[in-house]
Design an enzyme around this catalytic site. Structure first.
Site, PDB file in Angstrom:
ATOM      1  N   ASP A 176       0.878  -1.163   0.000  1.00 54.19           N
ATOM      2  CA  ASP A 176       0.000   0.000   0.000  1.00 54.19           C
ATOM      3  C   ASP A 176       0.925   1.225   0.000  1.00 54.19           C
ATOM      4  OD1 ASP A 176      -2.094   1.790   0.104  1.00 54.19           O
ATOM      5  OD2 ASP A 176      -3.140   0.788   1.752  1.00 54.19           O
TER       6      ASP A 176
HETATM    7  C1  NOJ Z   1      -4.079   3.989   0.243  1.00 56.86           C
HETATM    8  C2  NOJ Z   1      -5.237   3.064   0.233  1.00 56.86           C
HETATM    9  O1  NOJ Z   1      -5.261   2.312   1.417  1.00 56.86           O
HETATM   10  C3  NOJ Z   1      -5.235   2.119  -0.958  1.00 56.86           C
HETATM   11  O2  NOJ Z   1      -6.442   1.400  -0.959  1.00 56.86           O
HETATM   12  C4  NOJ Z   1      -5.047   2.890  -2.222  1.00 56.86           C
HETATM   13  O3  NOJ Z   1      -5.081   2.025  -3.337  1.00 56.86           O
HETATM   14  C5  NOJ Z   1      -3.740   3.644  -2.159  1.00 56.86           C
HETATM   15  N1  NOJ Z   1      -3.782   4.575  -1.036  1.00 56.86           N
HETATM   16  C6  NOJ Z   1      -3.427   4.420  -3.419  1.00 56.86           C
HETATM   17  O4  NOJ Z   1      -4.252   5.512  -3.521  1.00 56.86           O
END
Ligand code: NOJ
Length: 712
Positions: free
Chosen positions: A246
């Site tokens: 993530d």
């Molecule tokens: C954080 C989020 O938890 C995730 O779901 C997302 O894909 C990423 N940011 C990228 O924006």
């Protein structure tokens, strides 16, 4: 491709672009064998956050492998123009409709492909453990089996269009509060049977990527956890694709690399940065190989996994060039990829509306009425415009998606008021009042209408944006915008009150026993066609068949889990999440998991069970005994032998069947080894327990119509 103005939707054929892992690996091996160590290290390395239109990029190796564009989110292409806002995962789940869910996936795949986006950062599959958790609407349900079906159908649909899916967030990321800090503690069996289940079904569906989460798991960061990444995901589940972090969830080079993380996102724009939140992979990765801290084989493996994933979805052949454009940025080329997707959005919106009450058969609305009152800001547009705030964080007007990275920019939004105005015959007068705070005027407007529809909502999202004091997770379970007072005022004034709720999940309903509230519709968050979908259901053009994907408790303290402010989030309730807990503790919910009414009735009979070896075939006859055609969601819950120590009932099958009025259908469901097994923590294996099983077939987790037993 550069273009000015609005282009017609590209003609997208619906062939399946995917190939087998074996073929994909054969191609990837050939390709990667041509790369130097430095080139291989390019593939797992992000080049920084939003270095262009996409949320994340990898750089690519000239002549060998292209740069990849990775973008959110699970219901549509985030921040882009000319894209659809699909129904949320919450609604897709509530439809219990595999076909519509698959089609939604295909449509999203077409849109990402049409824009040249290689990777869709979704679907999300963390369970609705704590009802207040901010991203519950992005996920869909408290039940792992339903989540598994939702995830698998979505992934198959998206990847068929040549776009990579990402199963997220692995694992134990069931709340927003302190998400970068807390450690989730769960026992091995709970992990396997609940939280891992949807990921296992995703791997079976061929998902090419898994995103490791922000939190720690039993004390180790999820993105450097040898046990969950190497042993469980890649070992037990046999996952052949790549694990990406993530955003900023990477905390090390050596440990992450050796413990199974294959791609660091978003990386860092400064390719030489060694410290802080800098580039953990890239040069640091090759240095680590040269110093002997990371095996070169691991870098080969990362590159192989990423290249194989790319081949698996057919991106080596005619993948469109990136033609991303931000919503609302003028003078940028717009490629419109919406096609006819609004049809699926409207159909799923209607198929996911859950009718929780319908006293005196007040619904469907009769066209013979003279006056219809429509009350509440949730029935109308956002006064500030269509997409006034970053990532849907304004929350005014009707609520059709939550906020955060899982949102997308509306191309248009049919509000409930619009939808009702389109559908209502001219003989019926519609009066509306969209101010939530002036309850006196609302009551005045409602007073002499034949039916008063009153709308209210409850919102949540991701923690990087705070909306009305809610840091992602909800501060409470109450309706927003004075909803409770508005509903009460309208119900006091009109004895034919119909309440429509747009919500991220369960809410408190202090007005639920009001005698004038004749009907209650939980419409979820239905995306851009929300008003049309609702009108379809309210007027009976679509007979409601949506079901609750979560439990609505009489009081919040009845739930087994809530948001924890501790740095150690203990899943001490184990497997007793949602209805499993309510069943085990014999607590009456207000509305149970799987519940939802229809405008017709169904009668169940003739349960047959045929148990042979590892497969159990179950069939039942369902008759539509009411006055209208309709669809029933036939649910199969399994009771394990007592010695297995399972919750009383576990959803292990469902079928949506359309049955004409007066007609019958035989519904068949099959339990294979997966559905019959439990996780043996001693043997570290799935096994079918021996003894007497009970099959419960019914219309909800508490409305069991037929049951019988079989022995294994
Ligand atoms: C954080 C989020 O938890 C995730 O779901 C997302 O894909 C990423 N940011 C990228 O924006």
């Amino acid at each position: 491709m550069a273009a000015l103005g609005c282009m017609a939707a590209p003609q997208l054929d619906k062939r399946d672009y995917t190939i087998s892992w074996e073929e994909a690996y054969a191609k990837a091996e050939k390709l990667v064998s041509k790369m130097s160590l430095e080139q291989k290290a390019v593939l797992p390395t992000g080049v920084g956050d939003q270095q262009g239109f996409c949320e994340g990029y990898t750089a690519g190796v000239p002549g060998l492998f292209p740069p990849l564009c990775l973008n959110d989110g699970p219901l549509g292409l985030r921040r882009a123009s000319g894209v659809s806002v699909q129904v949320t995962a919450l609604n897709a789940a509530a439809s219990f409709d595999r076909k519509l869910i698959r089609e939604r996936g295909v449509n999203m795949g077409e849109e990402f492909r049409g824009k040249g986006v290689n990777v869709q950062l979704g679907p999300g599959m963390n369970l609705m453990r704590a009802p207040r958790a901010g991203r519950n609407w992005e996920m869909g349900t408290e039940d792992p089996f339903l989540m598994g079906v939702l995830a698998a159908e979505t992934i198959k649909g998206v990847q068929s269009q040549g776009v990579m899916s990402v199963a997220k967030h692995f694992i134990g990321n069931e709340q927003e509060l302190n998400r970068h800090l807390y450690s989730t503690e769960m026992d091995d069996r709970t992990m396997h049977e609940l939280y891992l289940w949807p990921f296992a079904r995703s791997v079976e569906a061929g998902v090419v990527s898994v995103m490791c989460s922000y939190n720690q798991v039993n004390g180790t960061y999820a993105c450097e956890d040898d046990y969950t990444l190497n042993k469980v995901l890649k070992g037990e589940l046999g996952f052949k694709g790549y694990v990406m972090s993530d955003w900023w969830a990477t905390h090390s080079t050596d440990k992450s690399a050796m413990h199974g993380m294959d791609m660091s996102m978003p990386g860092d724009a400064n390719a030489d940065s060694i410290t802080g939140g800098g580039l953990w992979y890239g040069k640091n990765l090759t240095d680590a190989v040269k110093d002997g801290r990371v095996d070169e084989d691991r870098v080969n493996d990362m590159a192989l996994r990423i290249a194989a994933a790319w081949y698996k979805v057919g991106q080596d052949k005619h993948f469109p060039e990136l033609q991303f454009d931000f919503y609302n940025v003028s003078n940028t080329p717009i490629v419109d990829v919406q096609g006819e997707h609004r049809k699926n959005i409207r159909a799923l919106g209607a198929a996911s509306a859950v009718l929780l009450r319908n006293k005196d058969n007040i619904l469907p609305l009769q066209t013979s009425i003279k006056k219809l009152a429509v009350i509440g800001s949730d029935a109308g547009p956002d006064p500030d415009g269509l997409n006034p705030c970053q990532d849907n964080s304004c929350a005014n007007g009707t609520l059709a998606q939550g906020w955060g990275s899982g949102s997308a920019s509306f191309p248009y939004k049919i509000t409930p008021l619009d939808g009702l105005e389109f559908r209502t015959p001219s003989s019926v007068e519609i009066v509306s009042h969209l101010d939530d705070w002036d309850t006196k005027s609302a009551a005045e407007v409602a007073k002499d209408a034949d039916i008063a529809l009153v709308f209210a909502n409850s919102n949540s999202g991701e923690e990087y944006i705070t909306v009305a004091g809610n840091v992602g997770d909800r501060n409470n379970m109450s309706l927003w915008h004075n909803g409770d007072n508005l509903i009460k005022a309208v119900a006091d004034a009109n004895e034919n009150t119909v309440v429509v709720i747009h919500s991220v999940g369960a809410i408190d309903m202090p007005w639920i026993d009001h005698p004038n509230i004749k009907a209650l519709v939980f419409a979820g968050l239905p995306g851009q066609e929300t008003g049309n979908s609702l009108a379809d259901v309210l007027y009976g053009d679509v007979n409601p068949s949506g079901r609750l994907t979560y439990t609505i408790a009489k009081q919040e303290s009845d739930y087994s889990a809530n948001i924890s402010s501790s740095m150690v989030v203990k899943y001490s309730e184990g497997m007793l999440v949602g209805y499993r807990h309510f069943d085990a503790k014999d607590i009456d919910p207000l509305f149970e998991f799987g519940y939802g009414l229809s405008y017709t009735q169904f009668k169940y009979s003739d349960l047959k069970i045929n148990a042979k070896d590892d497969t159990v075939k179950v069939s039942a006859k369902v008759k539509n005994t009411g006055e209208r055609d309709g669809a029933e969601i036939v649910q199969l819950y399994l009771g394990f032998p007592e010695s297995a120590g399972e919750p009383p009932k576990n959803l292990r099958g469902f079928e949506k069947v359309e049955i004409g009025r007066g007609k019958s259908a035989t519904v068949e469901m099959q339990l294979s080894k997966t559905e019959l097994s439990i996780w043996n923590t001693v043997k570290q294996a799935w096994e079918i327990p021996r003894g007497t099983f009970t099959v419960y077939v019914g219309a909800s987790s508490r409305d069991i119509r037929l049951h019988d037993t079989f022995d294994i």
